[in-house]
Design a protein around this motif. Structure first.
Motif, PDB file in Angstrom:
ATOM      1  N   ASP A  38      47.233   1.784  31.333  1.00 21.74           N
ATOM      2  CA  ASP A  38      46.630   0.446  31.419  1.00 21.74           C
ATOM      3  C   ASP A  38      45.573   0.367  32.526  1.00 21.74           C
ATOM      4  O   ASP A  38      44.482  -0.177  32.324  1.00 21.74           O
ATOM      5  CB  ASP A  38      47.706  -0.612  31.672  1.00 21.74           C
ATOM      6  N   LEU A  39      45.878   0.907  33.699  1.00 20.19           N
ATOM      7  CA  LEU A  39      44.938   0.851  34.804  1.00 20.19           C
ATOM      8  C   LEU A  39      43.718   1.719  34.524  1.00 20.19           C
ATOM      9  O   LEU A  39      42.577   1.306  34.780  1.00 20.19           O
ATOM     10  CB  LEU A  39      45.620   1.300  36.103  1.00 20.19           C
ATOM     11  N   ALA A  40      43.940   2.897  34.006  1.00 17.37           N
ATOM     12  CA  ALA A  40      42.827   3.797  33.692  1.00 17.37           C
ATOM     13  C   ALA A  40      41.926   3.189  32.621  1.00 17.37           C
ATOM     14  O   ALA A  40      40.696   3.255  32.714  1.00 17.37           O
ATOM     15  CB  ALA A  40      43.357   5.152  33.240  1.00 17.37           C
TER      16      ALA A  40
ATOM     17  N   ARG B 152      39.641   6.174  40.046  1.00 16.58           N
ATOM     18  CA  ARG B 152      40.594   7.023  40.774  1.00 16.58           C
ATOM     19  C   ARG B 152      41.982   6.412  40.766  1.00 16.58           C
ATOM     20  O   ARG B 152      42.993   7.118  40.589  1.00 16.58           O
ATOM     21  CB  ARG B 152      40.123   7.230  42.210  1.00 16.58           C
ATOM     22  N   ILE B 153      42.050   5.105  40.972  1.00 21.15           N
ATOM     23  CA  ILE B 153      43.342   4.419  40.940  1.00 21.15           C
ATOM     24  C   ILE B 153      43.991   4.586  39.567  1.00 21.15           C
ATOM     25  O   ILE B 153      45.190   4.858  39.450  1.00 21.15           O
ATOM     26  CB  ILE B 153      43.163   2.931  41.283  1.00 21.15           C
ATOM     27  N   GLY B 154      43.179   4.434  38.520  1.00 21.62           N
ATOM     28  CA  GLY B 154      43.692   4.576  37.161  1.00 21.62           C
ATOM     29  C   GLY B 154      44.199   5.974  36.872  1.00 21.62           C
ATOM     30  O   GLY B 154      45.283   6.154  36.284  1.00 21.62           O
ATOM     31  N   ARG B 155      43.443   6.975  37.314  1.00 22.98           N
ATOM     32  CA  ARG B 155      43.862   8.363  37.071  1.00 22.98           C
ATOM     33  C   ARG B 155      45.144   8.702  37.817  1.00 22.98           C
ATOM     34  O   ARG B 155      46.027   9.394  37.290  1.00 22.98           O
ATOM     35  CB  ARG B 155      42.733   9.321  37.472  1.00 22.98           C
ATOM     36  N   LYS B 156      45.261   8.201  39.046  1.00 23.71           N
ATOM     37  CA  LYS B 156      46.475   8.484  39.825  1.00 23.71           C
ATOM     38  C   LYS B 156      47.698   7.839  39.178  1.00 23.71           C
ATOM     39  O   LYS B 156      48.776   8.446  39.101  1.00 23.71           O
ATOM     40  CB  LYS B 156      46.302   7.992  41.261  1.00 23.71           C
ATOM     41  N   ALA B 157      47.529   6.616  38.708  1.00 23.88           N
ATOM     42  CA  ALA B 157      48.658   5.947  38.049  1.00 23.88           C
ATOM     43  C   ALA B 157      49.071   6.700  36.791  1.00 23.88           C
ATOM     44  O   ALA B 157      50.274   6.849  36.498  1.00 23.88           O
ATOM     45  CB  ALA B 157      48.276   4.508  37.705  1.00 23.88           C
ATOM     46  N   GLU B 158      48.089   7.209  36.063  1.00 24.52           N
ATOM     47  CA  GLU B 158      48.388   7.953  34.840  1.00 24.52           C
ATOM     48  C   GLU B 158      49.118   9.253  35.167  1.00 24.52           C
ATOM     49  O   GLU B 158      50.095   9.623  34.490  1.00 24.52           O
ATOM     50  CB  GLU B 158      47.084   8.241  34.091  1.00 24.52           C
ATOM     51  N   ARG B 159      48.669   9.939  36.230  1.00 25.49           N
ATOM     52  CA  ARG B 159      49.334  11.183  36.622  1.00 25.49           C
ATOM     53  C   ARG B 159      50.766  10.926  37.112  1.00 25.49           C
ATOM     54  O   ARG B 159      51.620  11.800  37.015  1.00 25.49           O
ATOM     55  CB  ARG B 159      48.525  11.895  37.715  1.00 25.49           C
ATOM     56  N   GLU B 160      50.990   9.738  37.640  1.00 28.04           N
ATOM     57  CA  GLU B 160      52.328   9.381  38.098  1.00 28.04           C
ATOM     58  C   GLU B 160      53.234   8.927  36.956  1.00 28.04           C
ATOM     59  O   GLU B 160      54.381   8.529  37.187  1.00 28.04           O
ATOM     60  CB  GLU B 160      52.234   8.277  39.152  1.00 28.04           C
ATOM     61  N   GLY B 161      52.716   8.979  35.737  1.00 29.81           N
ATOM     62  CA  GLY B 161      53.517   8.631  34.576  1.00 29.81           C
ATOM     63  C   GLY B 161      53.699   7.139  34.370  1.00 29.81           C
ATOM     64  O   GLY B 161      54.680   6.712  33.758  1.00 29.81           O
TER      65      GLY B 161
END
Length: 251
Positions: free
Chosen positions: A102-104, A89-98
């Motif tokens: 890396d986290l995902a 979830r953390i990875g997906r949120k970071a990706e959506r935030e542009g």
């Protein structure tokens, strides 16, 4: 087979005997155990308190520490659930935030390789009788993350039921939370203590000598309440029971 032990910061700091028990148990079953020294906190306390961005460096550190290990075994349902449920979830949120992938990517790589101890024993090694000996009456508390997050089901109970000499007694209201909940106990101490008091009353009512769980965070909470009540009931992590033999009883 070779695995990496994710001991967790709580066990490393307060309950090292649990980590030692996991190593003894796995090695007795023919599993080689590595301990990556770069491991640290998984970030669960930060994340549960709302500090998602501050959790991200710990996600990356944990993923790097266990890179290259096909199996990562931990004696903590809560930390396993943190990695398997919340890291993605953390990875997906970071990706959506542009903020890149890396986290995902780190979360996607690590999460499927993380196993709570009883999952690994039953599902990967295919064993329930681990050759343990523990001649005591035991009642089992299923912690919330293991019960609801990971869906451990009856795996811990099947392992306990196969221990030579162990008398497993049912805990009334077993599926009710003990009241710890990590930072919940800090934010809501009165509610937490009331829930824990109900749980230890149920445990004491079984007549058991030992209250067992697969998470030392829950046992820390319940153990503190038991000591304050001058109860003879003692707490013990599941791993320490499974590691126990006639030659090497738990300390």
């Amino acid at each position: 087979m070779r695995v990496a032990l994710f001991v967790t910061c709580v066990n490393d700091a307060l309950y090292p005997q649990t980590g030692i028990a996991v190593v003894r148990l796995l090695e007795r079953l023919g599993v080689a155990v590595d301990f990556p020294a770069a491991q640290s906190c998984c970030g669960q306390p930060l994340y549960n308190t709302g500090y998602r961005h501050e959790t991200e460096p710990l996600l990356l550190r944990t993923a790097a520490a266990f890179a290259g290990h096909a199996y990562v075994v931990t004696p903590s349902g809560s930390c396993a659930a943190m990695i398997r449920e919340h890291y993605p979830r953390i990875g997906r949120k970071a990706e959506r935030e542009g903020r890149g992938t890396d986290l995902a990517d780190a979360a996607t790589s690590l999460a499927p390789r993380v196993y709570e101890l009883t999952e690994f024993l039953v599902d990967v090694l295919g064993v329930t009788d681990v050759g343990a000996y523990f001649p005591h009456t035991v009642t089992y508390h299923p912690s919330c993350h293991g019960l609801r997050g990971l869906g451990l089901g009856d795996r811990p109970r099947r392992l306990l039921a196969a221990v030579k000499g162990l008398d497993l007694v049912e805990l009334s209201g077993a599926q009710e939370c003990c009241g710890f909940g990590g930072t919940f106990a800090v934010k809501n101490p009165d509610v937490s203590a009331a829930m824990g008091t109900d749980k230890i009353a149920s445990a004491a009512g079984t007549g058991a000598e030992v209250l067992c769980a697969a998470d030392n965070s829950c046992l820390a909470h319940l153990g503190g309440l038991l000591r304050r009540a001058d109860s003879p009931l003692r707490t013990l992590h599941l791993a320490e029971i499974l590691a126990s033999t006639e030659e090497e009883p738990p300390t």
